[in-house]
Scaffold this active site. Structure first.
Site, PDB file in Angstrom:
ATOM      1  N   GLN A  92       4.791  -8.464  11.300  1.00 23.42           N
ATOM      2  CA  GLN A  92       3.517  -8.770  10.636  1.00 23.42           C
ATOM      3  C   GLN A  92       3.240 -10.275  10.774  1.00 23.42           C
ATOM      4  O   GLN A  92       2.167 -10.735  10.404  1.00 23.42           O
ATOM      5  CB  GLN A  92       3.578  -8.399   9.149  1.00 23.42           C
ATOM      6  CG  GLN A  92       3.851  -6.919   8.897  1.00 23.42           C
ATOM      7  CD  GLN A  92       4.163  -6.647   7.447  1.00 23.42           C
ATOM      8  OE1 GLN A  92       3.259  -6.334   6.643  1.00 23.42           O
ATOM      9  NE2 GLN A  92       5.426  -6.749   7.072  1.00 23.42           N
ATOM     10  N   ASN A  93       4.221 -10.996  11.283  1.00 25.33           N
ATOM     11  CA  ASN A  93       4.102 -12.455  11.376  1.00 25.33           C
ATOM     12  C   ASN A  93       3.251 -12.856  12.573  1.00 25.33           C
ATOM     13  O   ASN A  93       3.200 -12.153  13.579  1.00 25.33           O
ATOM     14  CB  ASN A  93       5.487 -13.094  11.484  1.00 25.33           C
ATOM     15  CG  ASN A  93       6.323 -12.812  10.244  1.00 25.33           C
ATOM     16  OD1 ASN A  93       5.782 -12.437   9.191  1.00 25.33           O
ATOM     17  ND2 ASN A  93       7.633 -12.924  10.377  1.00 25.33           N
ATOM     18  N   VAL A  94       2.608 -13.996  12.418  1.00 29.63           N
ATOM     19  CA  VAL A  94       1.691 -14.480  13.467  1.00 29.63           C
ATOM     20  C   VAL A  94       2.271 -15.709  14.181  1.00 29.63           C
ATOM     21  O   VAL A  94       1.624 -16.284  15.051  1.00 29.63           O
ATOM     22  CB  VAL A  94       0.296 -14.779  12.855  1.00 29.63           C
ATOM     23  CG1 VAL A  94      -0.377 -13.472  12.423  1.00 29.63           C
ATOM     24  CG2 VAL A  94       0.368 -15.738  11.675  1.00 29.63           C
ATOM     25  N   ASP A  95       3.519 -16.046  13.807  1.00 32.70           N
ATOM     26  CA  ASP A  95       4.206 -17.126  14.537  1.00 32.70           C
ATOM     27  C   ASP A  95       4.918 -16.509  15.740  1.00 32.70           C
ATOM     28  O   ASP A  95       4.961 -15.279  15.890  1.00 32.70           O
ATOM     29  CB  ASP A  95       5.210 -17.841  13.603  1.00 32.70           C
ATOM     30  CG  ASP A  95       6.294 -16.895  13.074  1.00 32.70           C
ATOM     31  OD1 ASP A  95       6.408 -16.723  11.852  1.00 32.70           O
ATOM     32  OD2 ASP A  95       7.001 -16.291  13.911  1.00 32.70           O
ATOM     33  N   HIS A 110      -0.466  -8.103  13.253  1.00 27.71           N
ATOM     34  CA  HIS A 110      -1.519  -8.873  12.578  1.00 27.71           C
ATOM     35  C   HIS A 110      -2.025 -10.043  13.409  1.00 27.71           C
ATOM     36  O   HIS A 110      -2.651 -10.953  12.881  1.00 27.71           O
ATOM     37  CB  HIS A 110      -0.999  -9.378  11.216  1.00 27.71           C
ATOM     38  CG  HIS A 110      -0.737  -8.257  10.259  1.00 27.71           C
ATOM     39  ND1 HIS A 110      -0.014  -8.421   9.092  1.00 27.71           N
ATOM     40  CD2 HIS A 110      -1.072  -6.932  10.295  1.00 27.71           C
ATOM     41  CE1 HIS A 110       0.059  -7.249   8.454  1.00 27.71           C
ATOM     42  NE2 HIS A 110      -0.564  -6.336   9.165  1.00 27.71           N
ATOM     43  N   THR A 177       9.846  -8.603   4.065  1.00 33.49           N
ATOM     44  CA  THR A 177       8.475  -8.178   3.792  1.00 33.49           C
ATOM     45  C   THR A 177       8.418  -7.517   2.423  1.00 33.49           C
ATOM     46  O   THR A 177       9.327  -6.807   2.029  1.00 33.49           O
ATOM     47  CB  THR A 177       7.940  -7.212   4.863  1.00 33.49           C
ATOM     48  OG1 THR A 177       6.632  -6.753   4.479  1.00 33.49           O
ATOM     49  CG2 THR A 177       8.848  -6.017   5.090  1.00 33.49           C
TER      50      THR A 177
HETATM   51  N1  APR Z   1      15.056 -14.006   3.317  1.00 31.54           N
HETATM   52  C1  APR Z   1      14.700 -12.701   3.158  1.00 31.54           C
HETATM   53  N2  APR Z   1      13.568 -12.311   2.520  1.00 31.54           N
HETATM   54  C2  APR Z   1      12.782 -13.296   2.016  1.00 31.54           C
HETATM   55  C3  APR Z   1      13.086 -14.671   2.149  1.00 31.54           C
HETATM   56  C4  APR Z   1      14.278 -15.008   2.834  1.00 31.54           C
HETATM   57  N3  APR Z   1      14.647 -16.282   2.995  1.00 31.54           N
HETATM   58  N4  APR Z   1      12.089 -15.389   1.527  1.00 31.54           N
HETATM   59  C5  APR Z   1      11.209 -14.488   1.049  1.00 31.54           C
HETATM   60  N5  APR Z   1      11.627 -13.234   1.324  1.00 31.54           N
HETATM   61  C6  APR Z   1      10.979 -11.964   1.012  1.00 31.54           C
HETATM   62  C7  APR Z   1      10.281 -11.929  -0.324  1.00 31.54           C
HETATM   63  O1  APR Z   1      11.199 -11.478  -1.325  1.00 31.54           O
HETATM   64  C8  APR Z   1       9.188 -10.889  -0.070  1.00 31.54           C
HETATM   65  O2  APR Z   1       9.693  -9.571  -0.284  1.00 31.54           O
HETATM   66  O3  APR Z   1       9.962 -11.796   1.985  1.00 31.54           O
HETATM   67  C9  APR Z   1       8.887 -11.050   1.425  1.00 31.54           C
HETATM   68  C10 APR Z   1       7.594 -11.773   1.706  1.00 31.54           C
HETATM   69  O4  APR Z   1       6.554 -10.945   1.261  1.00 31.54           O
HETATM   70  P1  APR Z   1       5.038 -11.407   1.534  1.00 31.54           P
HETATM   71  O5  APR Z   1       4.885 -12.829   1.140  1.00 31.54           O
HETATM   72  O6  APR Z   1       4.159 -10.370   0.912  1.00 31.54           O
HETATM   73  O7  APR Z   1       4.880 -11.373   3.123  1.00 31.54           O
HETATM   74  P2  APR Z   1       4.631 -10.107   4.035  1.00 31.54           P
HETATM   75  O8  APR Z   1       5.310  -8.892   3.483  1.00 31.54           O
HETATM   76  O9  APR Z   1       4.988 -10.502   5.422  1.00 31.54           O
HETATM   77  O10 APR Z   1       3.036  -9.918   3.949  1.00 31.54           O
HETATM   78  C11 APR Z   1       2.464  -8.927   4.787  1.00 31.54           C
HETATM   79  O11 APR Z   1       0.258  -9.654   4.110  1.00 31.54           O
HETATM   80  O12 APR Z   1      -1.357 -11.235   3.740  1.00 31.54           O
HETATM   81  C12 APR Z   1      -0.867 -10.360   4.647  1.00 31.54           C
HETATM   82  O13 APR Z   1      -1.191 -10.635   6.938  1.00 31.54           O
HETATM   83  C13 APR Z   1      -0.389 -11.073   5.885  1.00 31.54           C
HETATM   84  O14 APR Z   1       1.315 -10.319   7.416  1.00 31.54           O
HETATM   85  C14 APR Z   1       1.044 -10.599   6.052  1.00 31.54           C
HETATM   86  C15 APR Z   1       1.089  -9.346   5.208  1.00 31.54           C
END
Ligand code: APR
Length: 237
Positions: A92-95, A110, A177
């Site tokens: 889901q990452n854009v990097d 994404h 995620t």
């Molecule tokens: N190691 C493992 N997990 C981690 C770490 C880490 N160092 N730091 C944070 N996390 C976990 C958090 O506990 C959380 O469950 O990563 C998750 C990040 O969740 P989000 O911030 O919701 O990110 P993501 O799930 O990628 O969001 C999905 O939402 O806004 C949209 O397009 C955007 O791709 C993104 C999508």
């Protein structure tokens, strides 16, 4: 008729948490992007219509940050699995940190910060790396360039292909995620009951059925998990 599980196939579904230790902010953690900025204003077609300059500035900043970031031990551990497995990273990452760590099969659901695209029906994509996009910068068909990012309410990319990979994986690793965003999170529903399923994150409010939950930072958990999976395949990490 369900497709056959491929015994040597590992599918990784990653989110912002896997890049957090490379210094890139997540979205929903306390210091996450959507707790600082409004996704309605900056990551939606409506926000783009209302104030494209603010959207371009937001993504120009994120593009530069992502370009300067370095892959971490979690990205490296995922890439190391290719020594013994067919690995498909669905992110889901854009990097581009998975690619820069050596992963050779990465599907971006994404979009990608390193690309721009036109705003026509069938837009062309342009690799821009860390370059900013400005108002008045047009694609070759004369439409305004925008970030090649899937905004809320837009159709995600490669979903059918991603589903096929999850459905045929013998191992499914979900890392970093919150599983808050659909349809990406729905990909787990096609993971096979006989597949080995692991979830690595810091806190889980959604623990998908059948997954083993390994709480911890991705850079701490993934190297050991990769070493274990590599030794199971008869390879030394
Ligand atoms: N190691 C493992 N997990 C981690 C770490 C880490 N160092 N730091 C944070 N996390 C976990 C958090 O506990 C959380 O469950 O990563 C998750 C990040 O969740 P989000 O911030 O919701 O990110 P993501 O799930 O990628 O969001 C999905 O939402 O806004 C949209 O397009 C955007 O791709 C993104 C999508």
């Amino acid at each position: 008729m369900k497709p056959d599980v491929q015994p040597n196939k590992v599918v990784v579904l990653s989110g912002a948490g896997v890049s957090a230790e490379s210094g890139l902010p997540t979205f929903r953690d306390s210091n996450g992007l959507w707790n600082t900025f409004s996704w309605q204003e900056l990551a939606s077609p409506d926000g783009w219509k209302r104030h494209p300059e603010a959207v371009l500035a937001f993504y120009n900043e994120r593009r530069l940050q992502a370009w300067q970031a370095k892959p971490n031990a979690a990205h490296a551990a995922i890439a190391s699995l290719e020594a013994a497995y067919e690995v498909v990273v669905i992110t889901q990452n854009v990097d581009e940190l998975h690619e820069r760590a050596g992963s050779s099969n990465v599907i971006h659901l994404h979009g990608q910060l390193a690309y721009a695209r036109g705003t026509s029906e069938m837009p062309k994509r342009y690799r821009i790396e860390d370059a900013p996009i400005s108002m008045g910068q047009l694609c070759e068909e004369g439409t305004q360039l925008r970030p090649d990012i899937v905004w809320f309410g837009e159709e995600i990319q490669f979903f059918r292909e991603a589903r096929m990979h999850v459905a045929t994986a013998a191992r499914v690793l979900v890392v970093g995620t919150s599983l808050s965003v659909y349809p990406a999170a729905a990909l787990l529903n096609v993971a096979r009951s006989r597949a080995q399923k692991v979830l690595v994150t810091l806190d889980v409010d959604k623990w998908p059925f059948g997954f083993t939950f390994l709480r911890g930072k991705a850079t701490q958990v993934l190297p050991n998990l990769a070493a274990r999976w590599l030794s199971e395949a008869g390879r030394v990490a």
